[in-house]
Design an enzyme around this catalytic site. Sequence first.
Site, PDB file in Angstrom:
ATOM      1  N   GLU A  60       0.663  -1.077  -0.313  1.00 23.81           N
ATOM      2  CA  GLU A  60       0.251  -0.223   0.639  1.00 23.81           C
ATOM      3  C   GLU A  60       0.939   1.127   0.055  1.00 23.81           C
ATOM      4  O   GLU A  60       0.158   2.453  -0.300  1.00 23.81           O
ATOM      5  CB  GLU A  60      -0.793  -0.330   1.377  1.00 23.81           C
ATOM      6  CG  GLU A  60      -2.134  -1.133   1.147  1.00 23.81           C
ATOM      7  CD  GLU A  60      -1.673  -2.349   1.609  1.00 23.81           C
ATOM      8  OE1 GLU A  60      -0.543  -2.797   1.998  1.00 23.81           O
ATOM      9  OE2 GLU A  60      -2.755  -3.208   1.809  1.00 23.81           O
TER      10      GLU A  60
ATOM     11  N   MET B   7      24.447   8.483   2.149  1.00 22.44           N
ATOM     12  CA  MET B   7      24.514  10.196   3.083  1.00 22.44           C
ATOM     13  C   MET B   7      24.525  10.133   4.119  1.00 22.44           C
ATOM     14  O   MET B   7      25.572  10.602   5.165  1.00 22.44           O
ATOM     15  CB  MET B   7      22.894  10.476   2.944  1.00 22.44           C
ATOM     16  CG  MET B   7      22.875  11.707   3.085  1.00 22.44           C
ATOM     17  SD  MET B   7      23.743  13.575   2.960  1.00 22.44           S
ATOM     18  CE  MET B   7      22.917  13.905   0.683  1.00 22.44           C
TER      19      MET B   7
ATOM     20  N   PHE C 216     -11.707  -7.387  13.248  1.00 24.62           N
ATOM     21  CA  PHE C 216     -10.674  -8.219  12.414  1.00 24.62           C
ATOM     22  C   PHE C 216     -10.046  -7.302  11.057  1.00 24.62           C
ATOM     23  O   PHE C 216     -11.165  -6.045  10.443  1.00 24.62           O
ATOM     24  CB  PHE C 216     -11.458  -9.127  11.538  1.00 24.62           C
ATOM     25  CG  PHE C 216     -10.433  -9.975  11.148  1.00 24.62           C
ATOM     26  CD1 PHE C 216      -8.555  -9.729  11.618  1.00 24.62           C
ATOM     27  CD2 PHE C 216     -10.011  -9.735   9.650  1.00 24.62           C
ATOM     28  CE1 PHE C 216      -7.766 -10.603  10.132  1.00 24.62           C
ATOM     29  CE2 PHE C 216      -9.381 -10.253   8.700  1.00 24.62           C
ATOM     30  CZ  PHE C 216      -8.244 -10.422   9.027  1.00 24.62           C
ATOM     31  N   GLN C 217      -9.115  -6.755  11.185  1.00 22.88           N
ATOM     32  CA  GLN C 217      -8.797  -5.240  10.462  1.00 22.88           C
ATOM     33  C   GLN C 217      -8.860  -4.051  10.851  1.00 22.88           C
ATOM     34  O   GLN C 217      -9.191  -3.642   9.535  1.00 22.88           O
ATOM     35  CB  GLN C 217      -8.573  -5.705   9.074  1.00 22.88           C
ATOM     36  CG  GLN C 217      -7.628  -7.109   8.742  1.00 22.88           C
ATOM     37  CD  GLN C 217      -7.658  -6.807   7.514  1.00 22.88           C
ATOM     38  OE1 GLN C 217      -8.171  -7.142   6.397  1.00 22.88           O
ATOM     39  NE2 GLN C 217      -6.126  -8.149   6.395  1.00 22.88           N
TER      40      GLN C 217
ATOM     41  N   LYS D 124     -17.761  -0.696   5.688  1.00 25.15           N
ATOM     42  CA  LYS D 124     -18.228  -1.857   4.759  1.00 25.15           C
ATOM     43  C   LYS D 124     -19.856  -1.560   4.571  1.00 25.15           C
ATOM     44  O   LYS D 124     -20.085  -1.666   3.182  1.00 25.15           O
ATOM     45  CB  LYS D 124     -17.722  -3.188   5.131  1.00 25.15           C
ATOM     46  CG  LYS D 124     -17.648  -3.993   3.706  1.00 25.15           C
ATOM     47  CD  LYS D 124     -17.506  -5.565   3.833  1.00 25.15           C
ATOM     48  CE  LYS D 124     -17.130  -6.393   3.001  1.00 25.15           C
ATOM     49  NZ  LYS D 124     -16.411  -8.334   2.991  1.00 25.15           N
TER      50      LYS D 124
END
Lengths: 186, 585
Positions: free
Chosen positions: B52, B483, B114-115, B164
Amino acid sequence: MSPLNIQKGASKHSAYDLRDPNAEVIETHTLAVIVDNESGVLARVIGLFSARGYNIDSLTVAEVDHLGHLSRITVVTSGTPQVIVQIKAQLERMVVVHRVHDLTMEGPNVQRELALFKVKGRGEARIEALRLAEIFRANVVDSTLESFVFEMTGTPQKVDAFAELMQPLGLIEVARTGVAAISRGV
Amino acid sequence: MTRQMTGAKMVIEALKDQGVDVVFGYPGGAVLPIYDEMFQQNDIKHILVRHEQGAIHAAEGYARSTGKPGVVLVTSGPGATNTVTGIVDALMDSIPIVVLTGQVPTFMIGSDAFQEGDTVGITRPCTKMNWLVKETDKLAGTIHEAFHVATSGRPGPVLVDIPKDVQFATGIYKEKADTRTSHYAPRTKGDPEMIARMVELIETAERPVFYTGGGVINSGDRATQVLRDWAEATGFPVTSTLMGLGCYPASGKSWLGMLGMHGTYQANWAMHDCDLMLNIGARFDDRITGRINAFSPESTKVHIDIDPSSLNKVIHTHVPIIGDVADVLEEAFALWKSRGGNVNREALVRWWKQIDEWRAVDCLAYTPTGGTPIRPQHALTRLEALTKGMDRYITTEVGQHQMWAAQYLGFDGPNRWMTSGGLGTMGYGVPASIGVQIAHPDALVINVAGEASWLMNMQEMGTAMQYKAPVKQFIMNNERLGMVRQWQELLHGERYSSSWSESLPDFVKLAEAFGCKGIRCDSEDDLDEAIREMLAYDGPVIFDCLVEKHENCFPMIPSGNAHNDMLLGNAETQGVIGAKGAVLV
């Protein structure tokens, strides 16, 4: 080339503050922030203060316009003039913020706070507490044989003064709402 | 006419209404209804990323190279949290991104489902605005508002969290045209009095400089055009921040190169010695100012910015102008011309003579090795020479290679240079290059990378392969976190704590594993041929360019130093950063 000599308020629409930015003096400002009354808005505004390290001396919030869906957050904050300008600019650019009024800059204003004091005591101290409450125009809103709850409305300074006087007389608990403020006149 | 539809369908309709043609995303349980609608239409192309974070950076690449908002669609919980780095990146660099996240159904919110994650809570401080939509009737309007906020004023990322059950439920679709967008309408016209002061200052300035930033590019083509008109008509020198490269052509005669910590000698000296600084859409970042109390002490400063909070945040400016760069510059230009278009020509001649002396220092000079290893500056010089005149877009990762790319590659137009400036996100370049390529399928897109940064989001090569995005990954491999290594050399007594790349993959074999082309080059003799081979290949290429391992990036203003106190080379690097500078980043 010499630096510009621009007078403060050179432009009447000016959102700019042209005071000496290097002044190290700490000022206290009372801001009225008109915001959308939506969930998460208070978290958003407080988050700004904590994320950028600004002070909150007092904070109150409530819906003030039910139809317009608007809340008013009164926040008392302190910082150098440059920090105060930044705070206002950071608030103003938030999508949920409609207006920011710097009541301290906009002229005379009225500041009030509601406080409740629980004072425990008997005998002389109890009478003295009642007498002082009368002087400060505090009301007794609850009483037992050994306690009072006083209700008082006033400036934060007045609330502080009353709390200090009550301390030796048995003050055991204080609840304060924080400052609500509004400008004088129209 | 009111149209009834499910929330999921509304999302697709609203995106179409907004003119979206590409969405970068990754499906999951809480966005299945939206993905189902996505499947049943052909107007919007969905690009399946591999992580993502890649979706956000790809959307950033798309947005920066087109000027349109980038759109991301991910699921709840981990899908949303994985986007956070990218969202902060877009916030810091003012990139318009609309992130749509799925959420557990409203009746499960707060139950540790969940999630489930508090997506609006987590992203509140790093979005311009975000919304949790609890009613399907409000969904379309909220998405339209999201696009309005992302693209108005100072652009930035916004997020819409969609439970949802809201996706499944049916509601009334609100057309874009019927949506009353909020009160949010940042001011774009500058204060006429301040603009008049700016023009007066331009007429008399003896040592002026245009200090331009990403705001010019965000403001659009009109802004870059009028900036060029200004530079042409006044003959004032122009420098840009990392984010502003391309707003003035690198081939232009007034170009000084980039300024700041790794900016050119002439740009930084001009900033330090100028008497009129015209900051246009830049924000006095700490990479630019160096030590604040020694920053351009003699100058009168004009600052144009659409974000009022940028003004007087770090540096006090004498003429602050809140407004859109294009509007303000156009208005000022018209006023200046109407007043005769005067500048102090005599003083300007002297100023340019001084600037030419600084230029003569030739701060970017280097000596090619003529063989092995490859000097990184030389690799970029050759890349520049061999791609000159092509329809070229450059993305970068973060580190030394990024600064070298900014120094040695030239940009003649805006929106051609995509890099993570404010946040400095390693792993930005690979997905960003794919986002750019999706937006410009026929263009040459090169990601100039370091091997360490490149590995951070290398999984996106799968995305490049799937969508036949022929991105060229030009990895300057020094087997070091260059760097970090450089700072350890300067600041920490050459104790190179964890700053080398151990157990690197064989990049050529890695390319083969992905099904694309791998090229390795370890000698300056073979460099041109290898680069030509990369350019000629019709498909993604991973180019493993083995460069000098201990090269430092110069010029450099050490932390806590002033603009006129630069390091030009390896000599005298020990002890240059004082105790006060050492605490800075």
